[in-house]
Design a protein around this motif. Structure first.
Motif, PDB file in Angstrom:
ATOM      1  N   LEU A  15       0.834  -1.209   0.000  1.00  0.00           N
ATOM      2  CA  LEU A  15       0.000   0.000   0.000  1.00  0.00           C
ATOM      3  C   LEU A  15       0.867   1.256   0.000  1.00  0.00           C
TER       4      LEU A  15
ATOM      5  N   ARG B 207      -6.703  -0.307  -4.612  1.00  0.00           N
ATOM      6  CA  ARG B 207      -8.096  -0.757  -4.444  1.00  0.00           C
ATOM      7  C   ARG B 207      -8.171  -2.283  -4.412  1.00  0.00           C
TER       8      ARG B 207
ATOM      9  N   GLU C  89      -7.209  -3.356  -0.979  1.00  0.00           N
ATOM     10  CA  GLU C  89      -8.334  -3.179  -0.059  1.00  0.00           C
ATOM     11  C   GLU C  89      -9.362  -4.290  -0.258  1.00  0.00           C
TER      12      GLU C  89
ATOM     13  N   LEU D 216      -9.730  -4.291   9.881  1.00  0.00           N
ATOM     14  CA  LEU D 216      -9.236  -2.974   9.469  1.00  0.00           C
ATOM     15  C   LEU D 216      -8.629  -2.321  10.706  1.00  0.00           C
TER      16      LEU D 216
ATOM     17  N   LEU E 226      -4.031   2.338   4.182  1.00  0.00           N
ATOM     18  CA  LEU E 226      -5.065   2.605   3.179  1.00  0.00           C
ATOM     19  C   LEU E 226      -5.371   4.098   3.085  1.00  0.00           C
TER      20      LEU E 226
ATOM     21  N   TYR F  59      -4.744   6.201  -0.330  1.00  0.00           N
ATOM     22  CA  TYR F  59      -5.833   6.903  -1.011  1.00  0.00           C
ATOM     23  C   TYR F  59      -5.565   8.406  -1.072  1.00  0.00           C
TER      24      TYR F  59
ATOM     25  N   SER G 281     -12.379   8.131  -0.526  1.00  0.00           N
ATOM     26  CA  SER G 281     -12.068   6.782  -0.016  1.00  0.00           C
ATOM     27  C   SER G 281     -11.212   6.856   1.246  1.00  0.00           C
TER      28      SER G 281
ATOM     29  N   ILE H 161     -12.378   5.123   4.779  1.00  0.00           N
ATOM     30  CA  ILE H 161     -11.567   4.217   5.588  1.00  0.00           C
ATOM     31  C   ILE H 161     -11.395   4.788   6.995  1.00  0.00           C
TER      32      ILE H 161
END
Length: 109
Positions: free
Chosen positions: A48, A61, A64, A74, A82, A86, A94, A98
């Motif tokens: 990531l 994505r 995720e 998470l 994440l 993003y 997004s 998150i």
């Protein structure tokens, strides 16, 4: 390159990403998939970070999606990775989604 253990993958992913070699991190992640290795939390966090550095929103994505599909929690590490990915890719909606879905928030998130 044949990957033998999750620990080696974790170490290699972090080392490559920390040295500014995001493309190589993504390649190692791809090799994991081809060799049927299931990435762990640290491998996902590493890839990531590489996605954010490269602006590779599509792969981010997918990562995720992997987290969701395999029922991974998470947690703070994955959630922060994440959010960062993003945000760096310009998808602030997004990133906010998150952030709002992260169970435990602190100064890092």
């Amino acid at each position: 390159m044949k990957l033998l253990t999750g620990t080696v993958v974790e170490h290699d992913d972090r080392r490559v990403c920390e040295n500014g070699h995001a493309r190589e991190t993504v390649e190692v992640f791809g090799e994991m998939g081809r060799d049927w290795f299931e990435p762990d939390e640290m491998s996902l966090v590493s890839v990531l970070g590489a996605c954010g550095e490269l602006g590779n929103l599509e792969l981010g994505r997918c990562v995720e999606g992997f987290v969701v599909e395999y029922g991974m929690t998470l947690n703070l590490c994955i959630g922060s990775a994440l959010i960062s990915m993003y945000a760096k890719c310009g998808d602030l909606g997004s990133a906010r989604r998150i952030f709002d879905g992260t169970c435990k928030r602190d100064v890092i998130t």
